[in-house]
Structure formats: C-alpha cells, structure tokens
Design a protein around this motif. Structure first.
Motif, PDB file in Angstrom:
ATOM      1  N   VAL A  84     -22.887  71.404  15.811  1.00  0.00           N
ATOM      2  CA  VAL A  84     -23.931  70.404  15.549  1.00  0.00           C
ATOM      3  C   VAL A  84     -23.666  69.707  14.218  1.00  0.00           C
ATOM      4  O   VAL A  84     -23.746  68.469  14.109  1.00  0.00           O
ATOM      5  CB  VAL A  84     -25.330  71.059  15.553  1.00  0.00           C
ATOM      6  CG1 VAL A  84     -26.387  70.077  15.059  1.00  0.00           C
ATOM      7  CG2 VAL A  84     -25.679  71.548  16.950  1.00  0.00           C
ATOM      8  N   LEU A  85     -23.354  70.484  13.191  1.00  0.00           N
ATOM      9  CA  LEU A  85     -23.056  69.898  11.879  1.00  0.00           C
ATOM     10  C   LEU A  85     -21.813  69.024  11.938  1.00  0.00           C
ATOM     11  O   LEU A  85     -21.794  67.906  11.418  1.00  0.00           O
ATOM     12  CB  LEU A  85     -22.855  71.018  10.852  1.00  0.00           C
ATOM     13  CG  LEU A  85     -24.105  71.771  10.391  1.00  0.00           C
ATOM     14  CD1 LEU A  85     -23.711  72.969   9.536  1.00  0.00           C
ATOM     15  CD2 LEU A  85     -25.026  70.843   9.613  1.00  0.00           C
ATOM     16  N   SER A  86     -20.762  69.528  12.584  1.00  0.00           N
ATOM     17  CA  SER A  86     -19.486  68.822  12.613  1.00  0.00           C
ATOM     18  C   SER A  86     -19.581  67.483  13.341  1.00  0.00           C
ATOM     19  O   SER A  86     -19.322  66.424  12.765  1.00  0.00           O
ATOM     20  CB  SER A  86     -18.420  69.707  13.269  1.00  0.00           C
ATOM     21  OG  SER A  86     -17.179  69.041  13.344  1.00  0.00           O
ATOM     22  N   ILE A  87     -19.995  67.513  14.603  1.00  0.00           N
ATOM     23  CA  ILE A  87     -19.981  66.275  15.384  1.00  0.00           C
ATOM     24  C   ILE A  87     -21.109  65.332  14.974  1.00  0.00           C
ATOM     25  O   ILE A  87     -20.968  64.111  15.058  1.00  0.00           O
ATOM     26  CB  ILE A  87     -20.028  66.572  16.897  1.00  0.00           C
ATOM     27  CG1 ILE A  87     -19.618  65.321  17.695  1.00  0.00           C
ATOM     28  CG2 ILE A  87     -21.392  67.057  17.327  1.00  0.00           C
ATOM     29  CD1 ILE A  87     -19.327  65.589  19.154  1.00  0.00           C
ATOM     30  N   GLY A  88     -22.222  65.875  14.491  1.00  0.00           N
ATOM     31  CA  GLY A  88     -23.295  65.006  14.029  1.00  0.00           C
ATOM     32  C   GLY A  88     -22.872  64.157  12.849  1.00  0.00           C
ATOM     33  O   GLY A  88     -23.080  62.933  12.827  1.00  0.00           O
ATOM     34  N   VAL A  89     -22.243  64.799  11.863  1.00  0.00           N
ATOM     35  CA  VAL A  89     -21.811  64.068  10.666  1.00  0.00           C
ATOM     36  C   VAL A  89     -20.675  63.103  10.984  1.00  0.00           C
ATOM     37  O   VAL A  89     -20.660  61.959  10.525  1.00  0.00           O
ATOM     38  CB  VAL A  89     -21.395  65.058   9.554  1.00  0.00           C
ATOM     39  CG1 VAL A  89     -20.785  64.315   8.364  1.00  0.00           C
ATOM     40  CG2 VAL A  89     -22.599  65.873   9.098  1.00  0.00           C
ATOM     41  N   TRP A  90     -19.697  63.546  11.813  1.00  0.00           N
ATOM     42  CA  TRP A  90     -18.570  62.643  12.054  1.00  0.00           C
ATOM     43  C   TRP A  90     -18.985  61.422  12.880  1.00  0.00           C
ATOM     44  O   TRP A  90     -18.422  60.332  12.710  1.00  0.00           O
ATOM     45  CB  TRP A  90     -17.377  63.384  12.629  1.00  0.00           C
ATOM     46  CG  TRP A  90     -17.134  63.375  14.121  1.00  0.00           C
ATOM     47  CD1 TRP A  90     -17.143  62.298  14.960  1.00  0.00           C
ATOM     48  CD2 TRP A  90     -16.793  64.494  14.944  1.00  0.00           C
ATOM     49  NE1 TRP A  90     -16.839  62.678  16.253  1.00  0.00           N
ATOM     50  CE2 TRP A  90     -16.607  64.018  16.264  1.00  0.00           C
ATOM     51  CE3 TRP A  90     -16.602  65.843  14.697  1.00  0.00           C
ATOM     52  CZ2 TRP A  90     -16.254  64.858  17.329  1.00  0.00           C
ATOM     53  CZ3 TRP A  90     -16.246  66.667  15.751  1.00  0.00           C
ATOM     54  CH2 TRP A  90     -16.087  66.181  17.049  1.00  0.00           C
ATOM     55  N   SER A  91     -19.970  61.566  13.753  1.00  0.00           N
ATOM     56  CA  SER A  91     -20.422  60.420  14.541  1.00  0.00           C
ATOM     57  C   SER A  91     -21.117  59.384  13.662  1.00  0.00           C
ATOM     58  O   SER A  91     -20.910  58.177  13.821  1.00  0.00           O
ATOM     59  CB  SER A  91     -21.369  60.898  15.648  1.00  0.00           C
ATOM     60  OG  SER A  91     -20.715  61.779  16.528  1.00  0.00           O
ATOM     61  N   ILE A  92     -21.929  59.858  12.732  1.00  0.00           N
ATOM     62  CA  ILE A  92     -22.595  58.938  11.796  1.00  0.00           C
ATOM     63  C   ILE A  92     -21.563  58.242  10.914  1.00  0.00           C
ATOM     64  O   ILE A  92     -21.648  57.035  10.669  1.00  0.00           O
ATOM     65  CB  ILE A  92     -23.629  59.703  10.950  1.00  0.00           C
ATOM     66  CG1 ILE A  92     -24.771  60.205  11.852  1.00  0.00           C
ATOM     67  CG2 ILE A  92     -24.182  58.821   9.835  1.00  0.00           C
ATOM     68  CD1 ILE A  92     -25.713  61.186  11.176  1.00  0.00           C
TER      69      ILE A  92
END
Length: 432
Positions: A84-92
C-alpha cells in the motif's frame, strides 16, 4: 467464504502491480522525444541525451535507496501494508510528473518515484516466501517477473498510442491513476498471511505451510528458522554471493529499460510512434524467459534435484544466453534484427534473475528475506547508476558497442560470484 488457489490470486495482483510499475517507469523514456521538444527546443541531441541520462540516474539512485528502505519496511509492517505504501506513493509521484518544468522538478518527482517503486521487489520476494512452498517459489517469482516483461510489452505501444489523443502531461496523470485503482482489489483480497487468512482453504493452507518447513523436506519448526541480525547476515559469504550476482546482472536489464527508446530514436531515427511499433519486442523475450526460468526450476525440483543444483543450472543457462547476444549487439544491422537480439538478451536475463531473486528465501528464514533482498537490490541499483551515468559518455555519436561489451562482462561476473561464494545453496545455520 473460501477461495481455491488464493495464493495465485495474490501473485497475480503482485504481477499486475509490476505491470503498472513498468507502465509508470517507461513513460518518461517513450515520451522523452516529445518532452525534449517541448522543454528543450534549442538543445542538441547529445545535450538532450545527457539531460535524460541525468534524470534517469537520479531515478535509479533513488531506487537503490528505496530497495534498502523498503526491504526493512516490508519486514516491519508486512506485505499488505508495505505494498500500500509503495504503490500509493509511486502512483502519486507519477501523476506529479505532469507538473515538471525542467531538470530539477523532473529529478524530484523521478526520485520519489524511484524510492517508492523499489518496494515492489523486496515486497514480491517476501510475498512469494509467505504464500508459496519452496518448490513453487521459482515459478511464482517467474510469474511475478513476467509482470515486468508484460509491462514493457504493454507500456511502449500504449503510451505511444495515447500521444495521439493526449499531451505528455495528461498521460502521466492517467498512468498515475491506474496505480491508485490497484489498491482496491489488493486491500480486499490480501487481508492476512495464509496462516490466518479467512478465505483460504485448509488444503491450500497446509500445502503452503508444510512446503515452507524446509527445502529438503526435513521437518523444521518455524521458530528454528535462521534469521540473523544484519551484522551476522553480512558475515556469510553466501549473502555476498547474492549481493554481487544481483549487482552485476541487474544493470543489464536497466540498460535496456532506460535506453531502448533513446537507442531506437538515436540509431534508427525513430519518432514516438515508430518506437511504439518496435520497442515492445524485447520484452516478449523477457516474458518467455521469466516463464521458462521458473518452470524449469520447478520441474527440476519436482523430479528430485537439489535446490543448489537447480538454481545453478538455470542461472548458468540465462547468463550463457546473454553473453554472445550482448556481443552481437555491437553490429545488429536492421532495426528488426536489433530488437530480436534484445529479446534474446532479455530472455536470458529473466531466466536467470528469477532464480537469483529466490536465493534469499533458499538461504535464510522469512524474517530476513526482505532485508537481504533489499541489500541485493541496493547494490544492483548502485551498479546500474554507474552504467547509466556512463552511457551518454560512452555512446557519443550513437556508438553503443562499449556498453554492450560491459554488459557481457557483467554476465560472466554474475556466474562466477554465484559458484564461488555460494558453494551449496541451502538453508544456512548460525556461525559459531
């Protein structure tokens, strides 16, 4: 509610995350000719290549830092929240590329993207170890790695197609939103590890947990797993075998991921639409290599081969495929031949890398896998930073032969480090 084959749903979601990862990652390279015309209209081709190389170097350097950081994060918070942390931040961060105005802003957004995207790999290694028995891990890792290949196949023509209807800024926003949508099925399906998941069948739970006890089918209690401290981990030469082999083989992948669009533009004069026609072909080879390496390893273990013999065979095949193919890139001829040779190189790479990435789970307990994977990933990305920094210098005038020779040397070093530093790949014990 019980779901049959829940572990395959989990690895499917991780593979999908990797596909999205590569769509985000490849956007800059494919769109660079359009971005360069917009932001650097008066710069020469060599100057634009240097700017692109600098931004790419910042991305990989940040990625290296992120691998070590997220290796620990996944060990601390677990697979579910780690993703959740990884893909959430990279998408933003991907969406924010739309607001970049030059080297500084591109560098900042690209760096955030690199740190966050790095979590995908130690997270996948940890998820693989949690959700699969040892004899299925190489195949599961191959499925996961095929996500990178499929992402490469999809991303280049997709982004080229989107340029017909959208500006480069709008495309970054679109691909960023795709990653945020992925979070919905992930949070719904991956509620807990297999031991505690309410949806998993008892049969599948026992299949997973019994197969994780020990690779040699000797009953070993979970509390007896060897999970050394960082200091103890680095005292094992096998840890350095994993780190060094990762460090020298991974830059071969980055050489093509970062530079395929630029190579096709510079050497063959292709525009974005032409790159969309040719640029996806190498990733087809990568996809088949990921499947081949995983299936071959799974087959050998099922017929009774040791993990040591299996890993070394498959990794050797991959490296020996890459070696002559990289040398052949010195004079590939027509663009069709060039991308086909690239496909062979990436086939060899994916054949080997899936089994290299499985080594931490072959050697140590589950609580150490993320840490060693993170260290190996950091070393790999730092080496990739060095090669990416050298590419604009070594390829001045469009001659890419020197970097392909370096890649061939790396494949030899990867093989030697494995055989010398990992004499017997098996679950290790504490050093006295």
């Amino acid at each position: 509610m019980k779901v049959k084959g829940l572990r395959w749903w989990v690895v499917g979601l991780i593979a999908l995350a990797t596909i999205i990862n590569y769509i985000d990652r490849q956007s800059l390279g494919v769109l660079w000719p359009e971005i360069a015309k917009d932001l650097y209209p008066n710069s020469s081709e060599d100057e634009r290549k240097e700017i692109y190389g600098l931004i790419s170097t910042l991305f990989i350097f940040s990625y290296a830092f992120g691998q070590a950081l997220f290796g620990k994060i996944f060990d601390w918070v677990g697979t579910r929240l780690g993703f959740v942390l990884s893909i959430g931040v990279w998408s933003i961060a991907t969406a924010f590329h739309a607001f970049a105005q030059g080297i500084l802003s591109f560098g900042i957004f690209r760096s955030i993207l690199g740190v966050a995207e790095a979590g995908n790999w130690p997270g996948a290694a940890k998820g693989n170890a949690e959700w699969f028995p040892s004899n299925e891990r190489a195949f599961a890792q191959g499925l996961f790695n095929s996500g990178a290949a499929i992402g490469g196949i999809i991303s280049i023509p997709l982004i080229a197609y989107l340029t017909v209807y959208f500006t480069w800024k709008a495309i970054f926003i679109i691909v960023g939103l795709i990653g945020l949508l992925w979070l919905i099925p992930w949070l719904l399906i991956v509620k807990a590890p297999p031991k505690y998941h309410a949806w998993i069948t008892e049969e599948e739970k026992q299949h997973i947990l019994s197969g994780q006890k020990n690779i040699k089918n000797i009953a070993v209690k979970e509390e007896q797993e060897y999970n050394p401290s960082v200091k103890q981990l680095l005292r094992h030469k096998e840890s350095w075998g994993v780190i060094i082999s990762s460090a020298v083989i991974d830059p071969i992948w980055w050489l093509f991921v970062i530079w395929i669009p630029i190579y096709l533009n510079e050497v063959y004069g292709m525009d974005v639409k032409s790159i969309g026609i040719y640029g996806w072909v190498p990733y087809v080879g990568a996809m088949f290599g990921a499947w081949f390496g995983g299936l071959l390893a799974q087959n050998r273990i099922k017929v009774g081969w040791t993990v040591n013999k299996t890993r070394k065979l498959v990794i050797s095949i991959g490296c020996l495929i890459m070696l002559p193919s990289l040398l052949a890139m010195a004079n590939p001829g027509e663009p069709v031949k060039a991308v086909l040779i690239m496909a062979v190189i990436l086939f060899g790479f994916q054949t080997a890398i899936g089994n290299i990435q499985t080594l931490p789970s072959d050697l140590f307990g589950k609580k150490t896998i993320g840490t060693l994977s993170g260290f190996a990933g950091t070393a790999a990305k730092l080496c990739a930073v060095g090669l990416t920094t050298l590419v604009p210098i070594l390829t001045s005038g469009g001659n890419y032969t020197p970097v392909f020779i370096i890649g061939a040397a790396f494949s030899i070093i990867a093989l030697l480090s494995l055989f010398i530093l990992c004499p017997n790949i098996e679950q290790l014990k504490p050093k006295n």
